[in-house]
Design a protein around this motif. Structure first.
Motif, mmCIF file in Angstrom:
data_model
loop_
_atom_site.group_PDB
_atom_site.id
_atom_site.type_symbol
_atom_site.label_atom_id
_atom_site.label_comp_id
_atom_site.label_asym_id
_atom_site.label_seq_id
_atom_site.Cartn_x
_atom_site.Cartn_y
_atom_site.Cartn_z
ATOM 1 N N ARG A 119 -38.540 59.722 8.821
ATOM 2 C CA ARG A 119 -38.646 58.662 7.767
ATOM 3 C C ARG A 119 -38.937 59.770 6.196
ATOM 4 O O ARG A 119 -39.235 60.743 6.399
ATOM 5 C CB ARG A 119 -39.711 57.907 7.894
ATOM 6 C CG ARG A 119 -39.784 56.848 8.737
ATOM 7 C CD ARG A 119 -38.729 55.752 8.216
ATOM 8 N NE ARG A 119 -38.654 54.580 9.202
ATOM 9 C CZ ARG A 119 -37.538 54.487 10.064
ATOM 10 N NH1 ARG A 119 -36.758 55.489 10.311
ATOM 11 N NH2 ARG A 119 -37.519 53.446 10.757
ATOM 12 N N ILE A 120 -38.099 59.053 5.228
ATOM 13 C CA ILE A 120 -38.210 60.019 4.030
ATOM 14 C C ILE A 120 -39.661 58.811 3.519
ATOM 15 O O ILE A 120 -39.733 57.819 3.324
ATOM 16 C CB ILE A 120 -37.314 59.614 2.951
ATOM 17 C CG1 ILE A 120 -35.909 60.127 3.673
ATOM 18 C CG2 ILE A 120 -37.522 60.071 1.770
ATOM 19 C CD1 ILE A 120 -35.980 61.610 3.808
ATOM 20 N N ILE A 121 -40.582 60.088 3.086
ATOM 21 C CA ILE A 121 -41.879 59.161 2.650
ATOM 22 C C ILE A 121 -42.243 59.570 1.162
ATOM 23 O O ILE A 121 -42.272 60.843 0.689
ATOM 24 C CB ILE A 121 -43.059 59.567 3.290
ATOM 25 C CG1 ILE A 121 -42.890 59.224 4.875
ATOM 26 C CG2 ILE A 121 -44.250 59.305 2.812
ATOM 27 C CD1 ILE A 121 -43.694 60.045 5.662
ATOM 28 N N ILE A 122 -42.555 58.684 0.278
ATOM 29 C CA ILE A 122 -42.715 59.276 -1.126
ATOM 30 C C ILE A 122 -44.141 58.729 -1.314
ATOM 31 O O ILE A 122 -44.330 57.535 -1.281
ATOM 32 C CB ILE A 122 -41.611 58.311 -2.060
ATOM 33 C CG1 ILE A 122 -40.234 58.777 -1.850
ATOM 34 C CG2 ILE A 122 -42.220 58.728 -3.557
ATOM 35 C CD1 ILE A 122 -39.276 57.982 -2.816
ATOM 36 N N GLY A 123 -45.011 59.546 -2.080
ATOM 37 C CA GLY A 123 -46.243 59.144 -2.351
ATOM 38 C C GLY A 123 -47.073 60.273 -2.727
ATOM 39 O O GLY A 123 -46.625 61.455 -2.838
ATOM 40 N N ARG A 124 -48.362 60.174 -2.989
ATOM 41 C CA ARG A 124 -49.156 61.127 -3.624
ATOM 42 C C ARG A 124 -49.931 62.169 -2.710
ATOM 43 O O ARG A 124 -50.440 61.542 -1.820
ATOM 44 C CB ARG A 124 -50.350 60.347 -4.466
ATOM 45 C CG ARG A 124 -51.254 61.062 -5.300
ATOM 46 C CD ARG A 124 -52.002 60.300 -6.384
ATOM 47 N NE ARG A 124 -52.815 61.056 -7.078
ATOM 48 C CZ ARG A 124 -53.868 61.293 -6.623
ATOM 49 N NH1 ARG A 124 -54.656 61.075 -5.592
ATOM 50 N NH2 ARG A 124 -54.737 61.880 -7.369
ATOM 51 N N ALA A 125 -49.458 63.270 -2.709
ATOM 52 C CA ALA A 125 -50.240 64.347 -1.991
ATOM 53 C C ALA A 125 -51.779 64.582 -2.028
ATOM 54 O O ALA A 125 -52.091 64.634 -3.339
ATOM 55 C CB ALA A 125 -49.435 65.789 -1.945
ATOM 56 N N ASP A 126 -52.372 64.747 -1.025
ATOM 57 C CA ASP A 126 -53.881 65.051 -1.033
ATOM 58 C C ASP A 126 -54.252 65.691 -0.155
ATOM 59 O O ASP A 126 -53.471 66.134 0.946
ATOM 60 C CB ASP A 126 -54.587 63.570 -1.105
ATOM 61 C CG ASP A 126 -56.012 63.669 -1.892
ATOM 62 O OD1 ASP A 126 -56.247 64.741 -2.207
ATOM 63 O OD2 ASP A 126 -56.630 62.627 -2.078
ATOM 64 N N LYS A 127 -55.585 66.377 -0.199
ATOM 65 C CA LYS A 127 -55.870 67.399 0.954
ATOM 66 C C LYS A 127 -57.435 67.303 1.049
ATOM 67 O O LYS A 127 -58.085 67.193 -0.019
ATOM 68 C CB LYS A 127 -55.714 68.698 0.430
ATOM 69 C CG LYS A 127 -55.559 69.902 1.458
ATOM 70 C CD LYS A 127 -55.293 71.193 1.084
ATOM 71 C CE LYS A 127 -55.026 72.352 2.268
ATOM 72 N NZ LYS A 127 -54.790 73.477 1.467
ATOM 73 N N ASN A 128 -57.826 67.295 2.419
ATOM 74 C CA ASN A 128 -59.317 66.990 2.735
ATOM 75 C C ASN A 128 -59.509 68.127 3.646
ATOM 76 O O ASN A 128 -58.968 68.264 4.573
ATOM 77 C CB ASN A 128 -59.649 65.654 3.324
ATOM 78 C CG ASN A 128 -61.276 65.579 3.308
ATOM 79 O OD1 ASN A 128 -61.874 66.151 2.852
ATOM 80 N ND2 ASN A 128 -61.288 64.363 4.263
ATOM 81 N N LEU A 129 -60.212 69.193 3.057
ATOM 82 C CA LEU A 129 -60.675 70.487 3.741
ATOM 83 C C LEU A 129 -59.332 71.135 4.039
ATOM 84 O O LEU A 129 -58.589 71.326 2.982
ATOM 85 C CB LEU A 129 -61.262 70.077 5.100
ATOM 86 C CG LEU A 129 -62.725 69.526 5.163
ATOM 87 C CD1 LEU A 129 -63.257 69.054 6.313
ATOM 88 C CD2 LEU A 129 -63.495 70.431 4.104
ATOM 89 N N SER A 130 -58.642 71.314 5.290
ATOM 90 C CA SER A 130 -57.091 71.962 5.487
ATOM 91 C C SER A 130 -56.278 70.926 5.857
ATOM 92 O O SER A 130 -55.070 71.267 5.973
ATOM 93 C CB SER A 130 -57.392 72.756 6.573
ATOM 94 O OG SER A 130 -57.993 72.134 7.849
#
Length: 699
Positions: A119-130
């Protein structure tokens, strides 16, 4: 041609619920956001543009960035406890990350992200720990070869319960109904402003390519100019209709009473007052009802102008009335007016909520018989059982303090009497056109001779002891002092001194010379304290802003305003205008707290630099919008959907002035709106929902 257009327009002016996704339980939310008709959705413009960054792996993203990433769907992990998210593990060829959903339809998540598919996913990248993640992706597409994706998304203003995706669908459907409208502006206006067509401007406004396209572009200017033109047309046509439909009285007078009054006065009216009176007399002599607004800065002598105008009506065989917003102000008018009227053989009286029983009955009887020529009053004037024999002129003081219905009720007490409204709040030209385009405006520019300038000082609140010492010294010289506090009781949220606390503190220091008035007191209590301050042994009046309008105490020479940074400029100007009314020099002290904003600093600097009410009003409009000036709401300009007078005051002002000129031209050349341009103008008024000219213009 007309029938053809009307057929094409039907879908545009159809209810909003005819657009896809609107009808049903969310219809009320969509209407609140967009309006009631399909065309209203087209006047709801984007507020942001989000660019998408294509990445080969999510590790190339910055936290918070909106990205496009291709990934394989590995597995779904449903929530194990209530409130926990549903997570979908994905792999982009380099990095594992989660697509996260809170509160949703699990079967639907499996449907849009089936395991073992790409799938092609469009959204806001986030990071929790690693661990990287995308929470509630904006869009998901099947990953097909040679596929192209949108690189940005237009974002609209939203309301709770309506998503950007839903608004897009509604607006796209509305755009599909858009037709090419005929031009409603004169060719020379189109050429000089280089105006694109209305329909082209609508399309451009909804397809911004850069963030700059969300600002005041030529497309926005075109549509805003149309809104202002429609607004001015509605005002002018409404007024024209009223003049045609409601013949008034020609009040020419004899001049006898006015000459007697002027002989009683120890001074001459100023040139400015004489000019305004000439304009009023010309209006009163016409057979159509006068609707005129007098602007006069604090202490410019509006009451004298009103009294002379009322005498002109009485000379013509009619009655006159003056409506004041408060009991205190009505009684002050009464003291001045009744005394002068009696000297020249005119019967004047007062009617407020305080006149009761036999006293009230007598006033009502004499009013109905025509024995009372002139009545001063408050809202008590407009109750049902108050009947004039023949009211010819109604004066409304501090007109922004009255609702439209109240002003109309006074007008209905006579057979289309002349209406003279007065305000001590100077109104910038922009706001005059926007809100009083249906009224003639007269300005009393100069103050009567002998008025002293007011020295304005700005001090921090930690200098309070110095201020109190200064008050002690002033009282030894028989001064009277206003001391204004912004709240009645101590607020838990904002730590500012309350009127009650300051009263108790100053009473300890100064004794019984201190009085207190605030909005929670009964009218009789307030009036008793005010009476002692004006004529008695109270020399320091602690007050909330109840003393802002109209109170006249010539002996008062000092005004102290605590937390002045919390007041609007128009309000500060009104308060300062309570002093400097006698022959002694006056001082206004503005005390500010330690937490003062940049706007607060600019307000106080403006007050220190000028006493000119019009300069102050323009500054107030610039700093916080025009609402405070007109007494309608705290900021912003009422009545406009698109025109933004706060962000772009200069551009809006020039567009409004041009719209006013063009509307007047239409009124002269084509008042019946005939022909092709007439049809085009009718369509314009319909687009902006102004085809029913403003209901209460005459008030």
């Amino acid at each position: 041609m007309e029938q053809n257009y009307l057929t094409q327009l039907t879908p545009l002016f159809a209810p909003l619920s005819t657009l896809p996704g609107v009808a049903g339980r969310r219809e009320a939310l969509f209407k609140k956001l967009l309006g009631n008709r399909a065309i209203d959705a087209l006047l709801h413009f984007p507020s942001n543009l989000i660019a998408y960054k294509y990445v080969t792996t999510i590790q190339e993203a910055s936290v918070g960035e909106t990205i496009i990433v291709r990934a394989e769907i590995m597995s779904h992990r449903s929530a194990q406890r209530r409130g926990a998210p549903h997570k979908v593990s994905c792999y982009d060829g380099h990095t594992y990350f989660d697509v996260v959903f809170f509160h949703g339809n699990v079967p639907y998540f499996h449907k849009i992200l089936p395991e073992k598919t790409k799938r092609i996913i469009i959204g806001r990248a986030d990071k929790n720990l690693s661990r990287w993640s995308i929470t509630h992706p904006e869009k998901i597409y099947p990953a097909l070869p040679d596929q192209t994706f949108p690189t940005k998304e237009t974002v609209y203003p939203l309301t709770t319960g309506v998503t950007n995706k839903c608004v897009h669908r509604v607006i796209d459907a509305a755009l599909s109904r858009l037709i090419d409208f005929p031009e409603w502006h004169e060719p020379n206006v189109v050429d000089s402003l280089k105006l694109m067509s209305f329909s082209q401007a609508i399309r451009q406004a909804h397809y911004p390519q850069t963030l700059e396209d969300l600002q005041l572009t030529p497309a926005h200017e075109r549509i805003i100019f149309d809104e202002l033109f429609a607004h001015q047309l509605a005002l002018h046509f409404s007024r024209l209709a009223q003049q045609v439909e409601t013949p008034g009285h020609s009040l020419t007078g004899t001049g006898a009473l006015i000459r007697q009054l002027l002989a009683q006065l120890p001074y001459e009216p100023t040139e400015s007052q004489k000019n305004v009176l000439r304009e009023i007399f010309e209006d009163m002599a016409r057979p159509t009802p006068m609707t005129r607004l007098i602007q006069g800065d604090v202490g410019s002598g509006k009451t004298l102008v009103a009294l002379i105008s009322m005498l002109r009506a009485i000379e013509s065989g009619y009655q006159a009335a003056i409506l004041a917003p408060t009991d205190i102000l009505a009684r002050q008018h009464s003291e001045t007016i009744v005394q002068l009227a009696e000297k020249i053989g005119i019967k004047a009286d007062i009617l407020t909520g305080r006149e009761k029983g036999k006293r009230r009955e007598k006033i009502l009887q004499e009013l109905a018989e025509g024995t009372i020529n002139l009545l001063v009053g408050t809202h008590a004037l407009i109750v049902e059982d108050v009947n004039f024999k023949n009211l010819g002129l109604a004066v409304i003081d501090e007109q922004h303090r009255f609702g439209v219905e109240q002003r109309l009720a006074l007008a209905l007490k006579g057979h289309n009497p002349d209406i003279l409204a007065m305000t001590a709040t100077p109104i910038p030209r922009t706001l005059q056109l926007a809100n009083f385009g249906d009224m003639d405006v007269s300005i009393i520019k100069e103050k009567p001779a002998g008025r002293q300038p007011i020295t304005t000082k700005v001090l921090p609140l930690n200098r309070l002891h110095d201020v109190i010492d200064g008050v002690k010294r002033a009282l030894e010289n028989q001064a009277k002092v206003f001391w204004v506090c912004p709240l009645v009781e101590e607020s838990e949220k904002i730590n500012i001194s309350a009127a009650v606390d300051r009263y108790e503190q100053l009473k300890e220091i100064l004794g019984d010379k201190v009085g207190l008035v605030h909005g929670k007191m009964k009218a009789l209590e307030k009036d008793t304290v005010m009476e002692k301050f004006i004529n008695g042994d109270v020399d320091v009046l602690i007050a909330t802003t109840v003393i802002e309008v109209g109170v006249n105490v010539p002996a008062a020479t000092i005004m102290i305003i605590e937390h002045a940074e919390r007041f609007g400029l128009a309000q500060l100007h009104q308060l300062r205008g309570r002093i400097g009314r006698g022959e002694k020099a006056a001082t206004c002290v503005l005390l500010y707290g330690h937490e003062i904003s940049q706007v607060g600093k600019e307000r106080l600097a403006t007050m220190r630099q000028t006493e000119d009410g019009f300069e102050i009003a323009e500054a107030d409009l610039r700093l916080r919008g025009g609402g405070d000036i007109l007494g309608t709401r705290q900021s912003g300009l009422p009545g406009f959907r698109l025109a933004d007078f706060i962000s772009y005051p200069a551009q809006m002002g020039s567009l409004l002035a041009l719209a006013n000129t063009e509307a007047k031209s239409v009124l002269k050349t084509n008042p019946d709106l005939r022909g092709e341009r007439g049809l085009a103008i009718r369509l314009l008024l319909k687009i902006f929902d102004m085809d029913n000219a403003i209901k209460y213009t005459r008030s």
